[in-house]
Design an enzyme around this catalytic site. Structure first.
Site, PDB file in Angstrom:
ATOM      1  N   ASP A   1       0.762  -1.241  -0.069  1.00 49.01           N
ATOM      2  CA  ASP A   1       0.056  -0.026  -0.033  1.00 49.01           C
ATOM      3  C   ASP A   1       0.695   1.287   0.179  1.00 49.01           C
ATOM      4  O   ASP A   1       2.003   1.152   0.316  1.00 49.01           O
ATOM      5  CB  ASP A   1      -0.815  -0.141   1.325  1.00 49.01           C
ATOM      6  CG  ASP A   1      -1.608   1.114   1.275  1.00 49.01           C
ATOM      7  OD1 ASP A   1      -2.418   1.550   0.499  1.00 49.01           O
ATOM      8  OD2 ASP A   1      -1.682   1.822   2.462  1.00 49.01           O
ATOM      9  N   CYS A   2       0.380   2.332  -0.121  1.00 45.02           N
ATOM     10  CA  CYS A   2       1.019   3.839  -0.197  1.00 45.02           C
ATOM     11  C   CYS A   2       0.885   4.475   1.178  1.00 45.02           C
ATOM     12  O   CYS A   2       1.832   4.679   2.095  1.00 45.02           O
ATOM     13  CB  CYS A   2       1.029   4.441  -1.537  1.00 45.02           C
ATOM     14  SG  CYS A   2       1.839   5.722  -1.792  1.00 45.02           S
TER      15      CYS A   2
END
Length: 226
Positions: free
Chosen positions: A12-13
């Protein structure tokens, strides 16, 4: 350790690699308040973290009763929120502790980012923090694919593109929507909890509190499942 060629890492970011969630929480609270819903930054951080804007809107409509919010108003509110957020990200966003150390150590394993956020936001995150050198164009956005977590579709596409099977894919995500997407995809799923250590972890996921521990966890998973 098992060979790395057919394994992949799906990050994920926001909240996992870049410390953007407090900025997003502020701006998304402003947006929903402008639409007439009671909403504060902690609502995003503790209830809706990682969830797509329109999905949050649908949940608020169900919880508080339908307000006279048209599709056009919702789209406009999100677009204005995104403009404010991108401006703040350029100056106020940093890295999650240990991100570069983990990515350096794991550079030989194919890896990508899969985010519920818009593609331009993900790309800006890579540019501002310098993490783009690790990921290149291996960036997946729910807005581009029209598929948002907790739907596992984005993770399954990413793994396929990287030449990996679900059972040889490792998801690292701080939000429950991402954790549930990883589990639904049949992938090894790490619930990253640097800022929310008491958040319950769904059955089947592993807890991770510090990205500096990630290389050791990855090595163990790969050794256990050649």
């Amino acid at each position: 350790m098992a060979a790395t060629s057919d394994w992949c890492l799906i990050f994920d970011c926001d909240g996992t690699l870049v410390d953007s969630e407090p900025l997003l929480a502020d701006e998304i609270a402003t947006a929903f308040t402008s639409l007439g819903f009671p909403f504060v930054p902690d609502d995003y951080l503790h209830v809706y973290r990682g969830t797509a804007f329109l999905s949050i809107l649908n949940q608020l409509q169900a919880r508080h009763g339908p307000l006279p919010v048209t599709t056009e108003q919702a789209v406009k509110a999100e677009a204005e929120m995104r403009v404010r957020l991108l401006k703040r990200m350029e100056t106020d966003m940093g890295l999650i502790d240990g991100a570069e150390e983990a990515l350096d150590a794991l550079a030989d394993i194919p890896h990508c980012i899969a985010s519920n956020g818009p593609g331009n936001k993900v790309r800006l995150s890579m540019q501002v923090t310098g993490l783009g050198r690790y990921f290149g164009d291996r960036l997946y956005s729910g807005y581009d694919l029209k598929c948002w977590k907790p739907d596992p579709g984005m993770f399954l596409k990413a793994a396929k593109d990287l030449g990996s099977r679900p059972e040889h894919s490792i998801v690292i995500d701080d939000a429950l929507v991402g954790v549930n997407a990883g589990l639904a995809a049949g992938m090894h799923t790490l619930h990253f909890k640097p800022h929310h250590p008491d958040e319950p972890t769904p059955e089947g996921a592993l807890e991770l509190y510090d990205l500096r521990d990630l290389p050791q966890v990855v090595a163990r998973l790969m050794a256990e499942m050649p």
